[in-house]
Design a protein around this motif. Sequence first.
Motif, PDB file in Angstrom:
ATOM      1  N   GLU A 125     -41.231 -42.846  54.228  1.00 52.99           N
ATOM      2  CA  GLU A 125     -40.950 -41.605  53.519  1.00 52.99           C
ATOM      3  C   GLU A 125     -42.270 -40.935  53.175  1.00 52.99           C
ATOM      4  N   ALA A 126     -42.286 -39.611  53.323  1.00 54.76           N
ATOM      5  CA  ALA A 126     -43.480 -38.839  52.997  1.00 54.76           C
ATOM      6  C   ALA A 126     -43.591 -38.689  51.488  1.00 54.76           C
ATOM      7  N   LEU A 127     -44.832 -38.704  50.987  1.00 55.80           N
ATOM      8  CA  LEU A 127     -45.094 -38.551  49.564  1.00 55.80           C
ATOM      9  C   LEU A 127     -45.739 -37.194  49.293  1.00 55.80           C
ATOM     10  N   ASP A 128     -45.528 -36.711  48.121  1.00 57.05           N
ATOM     11  CA  ASP A 128     -46.204 -35.497  47.708  1.00 57.05           C
ATOM     12  C   ASP A 128     -47.669 -35.805  47.412  1.00 57.05           C
ATOM     13  N   GLY A 129     -48.481 -34.791  47.492  1.00 56.09           N
ATOM     14  CA  GLY A 129     -49.883 -34.984  47.178  1.00 56.09           C
ATOM     15  C   GLY A 129     -50.767 -34.422  48.261  1.00 56.09           C
ATOM     16  N   TYR A 134     -51.758 -43.722  53.682  1.00 52.50           N
ATOM     17  CA  TYR A 134     -51.686 -42.465  54.428  1.00 52.50           C
ATOM     18  C   TYR A 134     -51.737 -42.748  55.921  1.00 52.50           C
ATOM     19  N   GLN A 164     -51.430 -37.725  56.066  1.00 52.80           N
ATOM     20  CA  GLN A 164     -50.244 -37.477  55.246  1.00 52.80           C
ATOM     21  C   GLN A 164     -49.956 -38.693  54.362  1.00 52.80           C
TER      22      GLN A 164
END
Length: 847
Positions: free
Chosen positions: A213-217, A127, A175
């Motif tokens: 790349e952004a991850l979900d969660g 993150y 994030q």
Amino acid sequence: MTLLYLALAYLAGIALGQAAWNMGLIACAFPSRWWALFLLALPVTPLLNRLLPEPQASAPLRWPRSAGFRPPRRGLSPALWAGIVLCLAGGFWRYAAQPLYPCLTPADLGYWNAPDDEAREVVVEGYVWSYPSVRDAVQQVDIAAQRLWLDGDAHDVSGVARLTTRTAATYRYGQPVRARGFLAAPYAGEDGAYRDYLARRGVRSQLARASVEALDGPPRGMRLLRALYSLRARGEAAVNRLLPEPYAALANGMLLGIEAGIPNEVMDRFNATGTSHVIVISGSNVALIAGVLAGLFGRVMGRRRALIPVLAGIAAYALLVGGDMAVLRAALMGGLAVTAVWLGRRNTGLISLAAAAWLLTVVNPLTLWDVGFQLSAGATAGLILFTGPLARLMERLWPSAPGGASPFLAASAGDTGKRGVLRGLVEDGVVVSAAASLAVMPLIAHIFGRVSLIGLLANLLIVPVQPLITVWGSAGVLAAALGPTLPGQALLWIAWLGLFWTERIVTWTAALPFASVEVAHYGTGALLATYAALFGIHWRRAIVQWAARIFGVQTWNWRAALAQPVLLVVAGAAAVLVWAAAVAQPDGRLHVYFLDVGQGDAILIETPGGNQALIDGGISPQTLLAELGAVMPFWDRSLDLVLLTHPDGDHMIGQMALPSRFTIGGAVSTAACLGNEASADWRATLDAAAVPVHEQAAGGWIDLGDGVALWVIGPDPGGYIGPDPENENSLVLKLVYGDFSALLTGDAGLASEADWLAQGAPLASTVLKAGHHGSKTSTGGAFVQAVDPQIAVIQVGGDNRYGHPHAEALENLGGRRVLRTDRHGRVHISSDGRRMWVETERAETGM
């Protein structure tokens, strides 16, 4: 003073631990995990005073032992000696437990670092660990790693990696992200200083050529930091939208601790004049905040009641700027200094400072070598020790008629009288800044190898306006971040006055001869000798009677004190703002600014009625914003039209920051540009801001209003097909206003020029913006004859690697006046439709 001795012994132990580690006397096998036991043993040391024989009296005692009297010990007691030894050992063991470069295991991300020439591609999942730093369309991100994939194998790891990426997406603290890149140790920099700097902050890896790349969660990290950074981001966005450059960047540095957007040349001027402490969040900065708040609350509430709101203001400021360790450290030390000065107890302040340094180095022993820690500690010590003498000096230089020192300095200056708030704020600011600067100047000379000879003058001139920035600016940031824009805008305009004055004074003083002098061979010995002399002189004369005034009662008509000065400040600020706005109103002329953005194009057009169109933006958003801030009114945060000639980076990238700073009415480009993959980020940025984008081609025209129009000369609707299509498909425009015209050719070259000549295009113009920065492939002889300009402008960077402008292009322009941004700086041409006026940044002329 016992705590002072113990803290100094602990800090000395840390220094000895580093020396032993560097010499190889201790290593990873050293049993360092029990370092806390040395400190936990401190409470039992007083027993030694009872166990060891008591001293014998050398003369008859006035009170006998039978009455319970014990003769005093000479020198340090056995308990204190034992405490010093324990703290020395505790500091030594503490460093051994957390050295600068520890022995890493496979559970550490840094273990997998490879040499730069052998770096392997990895995937890191974790993150965002810090507040992202954005400079010139590049975002610096620190990622707290939780899992690493290498050669298809997954490893659970911990550690922090730093990477840089484009700003198409902005990443926020907490994030979840996945990054791919080549893992290596951070760049060492000169003498390894940069790598050491990162290591002290826990960053031991870097990802080169990274993609993110952004991850979900759910978000990760500390909830408090997420909230603080969210507030900080809203404040940054508000400042960027409501203030022009470079004042927005300076405000972000002074009010929010975000220094990445400050142009390098501006920061160099602050460094050269010894005034960078007002930008960098450190002990000096917090000391200045404390002085301003203390002067204000001291007059409103009285000295005894003002301590709590002053400390609360410092805490609120620390939270506003993000609440990270460096800021909290500065706030802690600044708060201790204010408390010590307020109570009039210099020794208490020094003991508190030592205790704070002890606490911070217990948490992280590497803090001892952090430059920010050293400057914060030095500034706080200066505030504690030198405030009183400087306050008395101020009294002699500026005696009061009915007067006395301000409530903040009353205990130091020996005066409990009253004076006006405005004068008191100036005095407090000058004294606080001078006290902090006096203490850190030798340290700056030692660390950075330079001394500012006009630093005192520059600080004296900028200190009086710092309340406008700190108090009104902080209030404006909070108002704009949490509520409607209008109140925050009004408050930030008041802050802009202080920012403008500060920047102008720094620019002026930086240009003076010997503003900054290099200091050679100013080593550790010279540093210690300087401080020995400085503190020796201070303690010889600093016998001050503060205790008698600690409980003094001061009465004050707070309503009258608050209403009249504040009303005066607001009225004066409003008058200056109205005057500045009036001066910036449209003057009935067309203005064309060829901005100095280095090796790139950026042209701002302002119609007689104030409509604005920007063509291209150079390669640096930071430079473009600074140039726009120099020519646009400070209150103007909108652009009516943005035009992009073609998708080359030296024309397009600068525009990427515009939607976050300005309200944009619309955008224009060509079909070839909009269909080019290189412009995808530019289109996405405008789409995210809901800016409509239109196509134009030869034969079209754009009405800018007030009788000003842009005729589209090229490219043809079908586009150019042939060599170098990106440049030859440039959007080429002819600006027309009455008898005045300017041909703006983008990067179009000889092929396009030949087509225009063959088609009989209306090329004749008063001003020619030479194509492609004056390259050999543009500005042909026949074309120049057809345009027949009075003035040719070449937008080009100094000492560029392309050799622009080419000698052949200059020869074709022979006999005409040629203005170059690398030599003349920003070029400003204005016209009333009949006559033309020409100004350059580094020269001025009229026609």
